[in-house]
Design a protein around this motif. Structure first.
Motif, short mmCIF file in Angstrom:
data_model
loop_
_atom_site.label_atom_id
_atom_site.label_comp_id
_atom_site.label_asym_id
_atom_site.label_seq_id
_atom_site.Cartn_x
_atom_site.Cartn_y
_atom_site.Cartn_z
N PHE A 71 0.81 -1.22 0.00
CA PHE A 71 0.00 0.00 0.00
C PHE A 71 0.85 1.28 0.00
O PHE A 71 0.71 2.13 -0.87
N ALA A 72 1.71 1.44 0.98
CA ALA A 72 2.50 2.68 1.06
C ALA A 72 3.73 2.42 1.93
O ALA A 72 3.68 1.63 2.88
N ARG A 73 4.82 3.12 1.62
CA ARG A 73 6.08 2.94 2.36
C ARG A 73 6.60 4.29 2.79
O ARG A 73 6.69 5.23 2.00
N MET A 74 6.92 4.37 4.10
CA MET A 74 7.53 5.57 4.64
C MET A 74 8.44 5.14 5.79
O MET A 74 8.01 4.37 6.65
N VAL A 75 9.69 5.57 5.78
CA VAL A 75 10.64 5.15 6.79
C VAL A 75 10.99 6.34 7.68
O VAL A 75 11.56 7.33 7.20
N PRO A 76 10.65 6.26 8.97
CA PRO A 76 10.99 7.38 9.87
C PRO A 76 12.49 7.42 10.16
O PRO A 76 13.21 6.43 9.96
#
Length: 492
Positions: free
Chosen positions: A22-27
């Protein structure tokens, strides 16, 4: 027996997410996730590689989902697993590190609840994986393992990986990657009950139960319901049942199921012979043969009379999911069929559920192809997305479409009409599945609680461009509906 189901589900619109795609975001504090090899986002999905979608990515898209009108998320499994679909559970108390770990789930929960949205997790309690600690101990220690009675060991030695040798243990559909729990063992039963309780106590809003029909130990699901509801009476319990789910929907087990029969009938009606049977398995989801309006009305009446009304209002209604081809592909890319199906989904009793990406035109045939990466904005079908938004908002605005009674009013060829009424308010829906414009006459008298004057003061909530010759006289509505189009009309 008085049946109690969660009130919030009756008003919810669900969005199902396959987290890996769905979606990828790396803090910043999890930058190590940038250093793992991943499959290209737009590459065809398979059963081994990971795309790297995660829970942080879902959080980053909550504005988008809330703006569309979704109020609840159902996530396919999030627990630690050596598989991109995560139905091979390694640890029921740890969120997969590729998804961001437990910290990311807590953050997602908090952000959803801050927005008044809900979160339902996928419970895979029929089987675990070869990496599940207790089964792995059996592989290491053989007959000396203290966990030997947690699974169905039939002989020695076990062969967990070499398919040329007998497995010597029971697994789900003979897939040795999925050893099946021994649910007769009180320790196993208690372990699974506590897993269910734990995540509800941590603020999750419900469970979608994977293949619950495979757990046949008497009283298992009755106890599960009692213990979950003791933690939170408003927790939602829904199961994956493809056919008649009456045995699980007597009020003692589930609040609802994934309503595949609704999807089958709906696609058979709006899609007719456009349904692409080559994309569908021979069992499970089969929207065929084509139905005319009378056949569809009969199918709907059967569904509505199959379960208690309180259960019907908390069914999880859908047109597709992670287990079947996407609705756009099932319908061969035919836009009018898809929009008609969407109208029927958003106006049916129960909670509608949309599979991620359907709203922007994402296609895909049977799994794993249906689990493609969510497309970039330049690939979105904006017109289709706007239609999803409009119909979701109509459902939110008209309470009769959520909790009102359902009355079939018209079945004529491929023209189908029905009414929803709630006290002195109501809505009518007319669908023309024909390839030519069709005139219709609708008798509203079966909706007896609504005075004719209330209808006279109403308005078209959707599809005003589809209707001509509209005339309302007393309890009679006549008009001509454009080819393969729909209309929603509602009282004030």
């Amino acid at each position: 027996m008085t049946i109690a189901t969660p009130d919030w589900v009756k008003h919810a619109v669900f969005y199902q997410i396959f987290p890996d795609s769905f979606a990828r975001m790396v803090p910043q504090h999890q930058q190590w996730l940038l250093d793992v090899p991943l499959q290209a986002w737009d590459a065809p999905p398979n059963v081994q590689e990971y795309k790297g979608g995660n829970l942080w990515g879902i959080i980053s898209q909550l504005d988008y989902l809330q703006d569309l009108g979704f109020t609840a998320l159902y996530l396919t499994p999030v627990f630690q697993s050596a598989c991109n679909h995560r139905y091979h559970t390694h640890d029921y108390y740890q969120v997969d590190p590729l998804l961001g770990g437990n910290e990311a789930l807590w953050s997602l929960r908090d952000e959803l609840h801050r927005r008044g949205m809900r979160l339902v997790l996928d419970g895979v309690f029929n089987h675990a994986s070869r990496g599940f600690f207790q089964f792995n101990d059996i592989l290491e220690q053989g007959p000396h393992s203290p966990w030997i009675h947690w699974f169905e060991v039939e002989n020695w030695p076990l062969s967990a990986y070499d398919g040329s040798l007998p497995a010597h243990y029971k697994s789900w559909v003979d897939n040795r990657a999925l050893p099946q729990f021994n649910h007769r063992n009180p320790a196993v039963r208690e372990y699974l009950m506590r897993v269910g309780e734990y995540w509800i106590s941590q603020g999750m809003d419900g469970w979608r139960l994977d293949v619950p029909f495979c757990i046949t130990e008497p009283g298992f699901w009755q106890e599960f319901r009692q213990r979950i509801k003791a933690v939170n009476p408003e927790a939602y319990i829904t199961g994956e049942i493809f056919g008649d789910a009456s045995a699980w929907l007597d009020g003692s087990q589930f609040d609802g199921v994934m309503n595949y029969p609704f999807g089958e009938a709906t696609l058979a009606f709006v899609g007719g012979d456009r349904v692409q049977l080559q994309h569908l398995p021979q069992d499970g989801f089969r929207p065929t043969p084509p139905l005319d309006a009378a056949g569809y009305g009969d199918a709907i009446q059967t569904l509505l009379h199959r379960h208690p009304w309180t259960i019907q209002q908390t069914q999880l209604n859908l047109l597709d999911s992670h287990d079947v081809a996407r609705v756009g592909s099932i319908l061969g890319g035919d836009r009018p069929s898809l929009i008609l199906a969407l109208i029927l989904l958003m106006t049916f009793p129960g909670a509608p559920c949309v599979f991620y990406g359907d709203e922007v035109g994402l296609m895909g045939v049977h799994e794993p192809d249906c689990r493609r990466g969510f497309p970039t904005p330049d690939q979105w079908d904006r017109s289709l997305q706007a239609t999803y938004h409009t119909l979701i908002q109509v459902r939110h605005r008209l309470e009769a479409l959520r909790t009102g009674t359902y009355e079939v009013l018209l079945t004529d060829g491929l023209v189908y009409g029905f009414g929803r009424s709630l006290g002195d308010r109501g809505a009518i829906v007319v669908i023309n599945g024909d390839t030519a414009a069709q005139s219709f006459r609708l008798d509203l008298s079966p909706l007896a609680d609504i005075a004719p004057g209330a209808w006279a003061g109403g308005a078209i909530a959707y599809g005003d461009e589809n209707i001509s010759g509209w005339d309302l006289q007393g309890s009679q509505i006549t008009g001509t509906l454009a080819a393969r189009s729909g209309l929603i009309y509602a009282t004030p």
